[in-house]
Motif scaffolding. Sequence first.
Motif, mmCIF file in Angstrom:
data_model
loop_
_atom_site.group_PDB
_atom_site.id
_atom_site.type_symbol
_atom_site.label_atom_id
_atom_site.label_comp_id
_atom_site.label_asym_id
_atom_site.label_seq_id
_atom_site.Cartn_x
_atom_site.Cartn_y
_atom_site.Cartn_z
ATOM 1 N N SER A 48 0.816 -1.218 0.000
ATOM 2 C CA SER A 48 0.000 0.000 0.000
ATOM 3 C C SER A 48 0.847 1.265 0.000
ATOM 4 O O SER A 48 0.464 2.269 -0.599
ATOM 5 C CB SER A 48 -0.933 0.015 1.209
ATOM 6 O OG SER A 48 -1.826 -1.057 1.151
ATOM 7 N N TYR A 95 3.532 1.858 -1.539
ATOM 8 C CA TYR A 95 4.103 2.133 -2.857
ATOM 9 C C TYR A 95 3.052 2.421 -3.929
ATOM 10 O O TYR A 95 3.407 2.756 -5.054
ATOM 11 C CB TYR A 95 5.021 0.983 -3.289
ATOM 12 C CG TYR A 95 6.325 1.014 -2.539
ATOM 13 C CD1 TYR A 95 7.408 1.721 -3.019
ATOM 14 C CD2 TYR A 95 6.461 0.380 -1.307
ATOM 15 C CE1 TYR A 95 8.602 1.787 -2.312
ATOM 16 C CE2 TYR A 95 7.648 0.436 -0.591
ATOM 17 C CZ TYR A 95 8.712 1.140 -1.100
ATOM 18 O OH TYR A 95 9.891 1.204 -0.399
ATOM 19 N N ILE A 96 1.785 2.324 -3.589
ATOM 20 C CA ILE A 96 0.722 2.583 -4.573
ATOM 21 C C ILE A 96 0.803 3.995 -5.147
ATOM 22 O O ILE A 96 0.673 4.161 -6.368
ATOM 23 C CB ILE A 96 -0.662 2.255 -3.989
ATOM 24 C CG1 ILE A 96 -0.797 0.733 -3.868
ATOM 25 C CG2 ILE A 96 -1.788 2.836 -4.851
ATOM 26 C CD1 ILE A 96 -2.074 0.253 -3.220
ATOM 27 N N PRO A 97 1.036 5.050 -4.355
ATOM 28 C CA PRO A 97 1.142 6.384 -4.971
ATOM 29 C C PRO A 97 2.276 6.494 -5.996
ATOM 30 O O PRO A 97 2.122 7.157 -7.023
ATOM 31 C CB PRO A 97 1.395 7.308 -3.774
ATOM 32 C CG PRO A 97 0.849 6.581 -2.604
ATOM 33 C CD PRO A 97 1.077 5.124 -2.893
ATOM 34 N N ILE A 148 3.505 3.963 -7.812
ATOM 35 C CA ILE A 148 3.081 3.184 -8.972
ATOM 36 C C ILE A 148 2.066 3.973 -9.792
ATOM 37 O O ILE A 148 2.132 4.002 -11.029
ATOM 38 C CB ILE A 148 2.528 1.815 -8.543
ATOM 39 C CG1 ILE A 148 3.656 0.976 -7.932
ATOM 40 C CG2 ILE A 148 1.880 1.081 -9.721
ATOM 41 C CD1 ILE A 148 3.192 -0.284 -7.239
ATOM 42 N N LYS A 149 1.153 4.650 -9.118
ATOM 43 C CA LYS A 149 0.163 5.476 -9.814
ATOM 44 C C LYS A 149 0.856 6.611 -10.572
ATOM 45 O O LYS A 149 0.539 6.871 -11.737
ATOM 46 C CB LYS A 149 -0.851 6.035 -8.818
ATOM 47 C CG LYS A 149 -1.909 6.878 -9.453
ATOM 48 C CD LYS A 149 -2.892 7.417 -8.427
ATOM 49 C CE LYS A 149 -3.890 8.314 -9.116
ATOM 50 N NZ LYS A 149 -4.671 9.102 -8.189
ATOM 51 N N PHE A 150 1.806 7.274 -9.923
ATOM 52 C CA PHE A 150 2.554 8.348 -10.574
ATOM 53 C C PHE A 150 3.270 7.838 -11.824
ATOM 54 O O PHE A 150 3.211 8.459 -12.886
ATOM 55 C CB PHE A 150 3.562 8.965 -9.600
ATOM 56 C CG PHE A 150 4.478 9.964 -10.240
ATOM 57 C CD1 PHE A 150 4.071 11.272 -10.423
ATOM 58 C CD2 PHE A 150 5.740 9.593 -10.689
ATOM 59 C CE1 PHE A 150 4.913 12.198 -11.026
ATOM 60 C CE2 PHE A 150 6.586 10.506 -11.291
ATOM 61 C CZ PHE A 150 6.166 11.809 -11.461
ATOM 62 N N SER A 167 2.611 5.129 -13.613
ATOM 63 C CA SER A 167 1.630 4.719 -14.616
ATOM 64 C C SER A 167 1.076 5.920 -15.367
ATOM 65 O O SER A 167 0.987 5.912 -16.604
ATOM 66 C CB SER A 167 0.466 3.965 -13.961
ATOM 67 O OG SER A 167 0.920 2.846 -13.278
ATOM 68 N N GLU A 168 0.699 6.955 -14.627
ATOM 69 C CA GLU A 168 0.159 8.154 -15.267
ATOM 70 C C GLU A 168 1.204 8.830 -16.132
ATOM 71 O O GLU A 168 0.890 9.310 -17.224
ATOM 72 C CB GLU A 168 -0.373 9.106 -14.209
ATOM 73 C CG GLU A 168 -1.643 8.609 -13.542
ATOM 74 C CD GLU A 168 -2.115 9.477 -12.402
ATOM 75 O OE1 GLU A 168 -1.364 10.389 -11.957
ATOM 76 O OE2 GLU A 168 -3.235 9.235 -11.918
ATOM 77 N N SER A 169 2.442 8.865 -15.674
ATOM 78 C CA SER A 169 3.508 9.478 -16.472
ATOM 79 C C SER A 169 3.711 8.762 -17.788
ATOM 80 O O SER A 169 3.850 9.403 -18.841
ATOM 81 C CB SER A 169 4.823 9.484 -15.679
ATOM 82 O OG SER A 169 4.718 10.283 -14.536
#
Length: 110
Positions: free
Chosen positions: A91, A93-95, A97-99, A101-103
């Motif tokens: 949990s 590291y989710i932010p 991973i999201k960053f 992915s969006e990049s």
Amino acid sequence: MLKAVLAKYVQEDELIEFIKKLEAELDEKIFSNNKAIVFGEKMSIKLESGHAISNTAKVIKHIRNSLVHSSDRYSREDCFMPFSESESIVSQYIPIIKFLSESVLFSTAA
């Protein structure tokens, strides 16, 4: 391969600033702490140009391998156990991973 994708599509300075901001919000250096144990191994992200992308790729790959191959390589204490405190490691590291992915998605959009 993950490192190559991140190097091509993620701006390292933006990643460094994102992680610094995230750690400031959490009031703890959970990602850049050299002594952080992630599924049995010391893992950290060095927040310097030339290091952040490769360190991030290494940490994400390690977490992925811990999830997918947890019964093959790791002792019970070092592997991902559903519904245990190891979920908090994932949990955290989710932010990031999201960053990432969006990049990648924004960089490859036509």
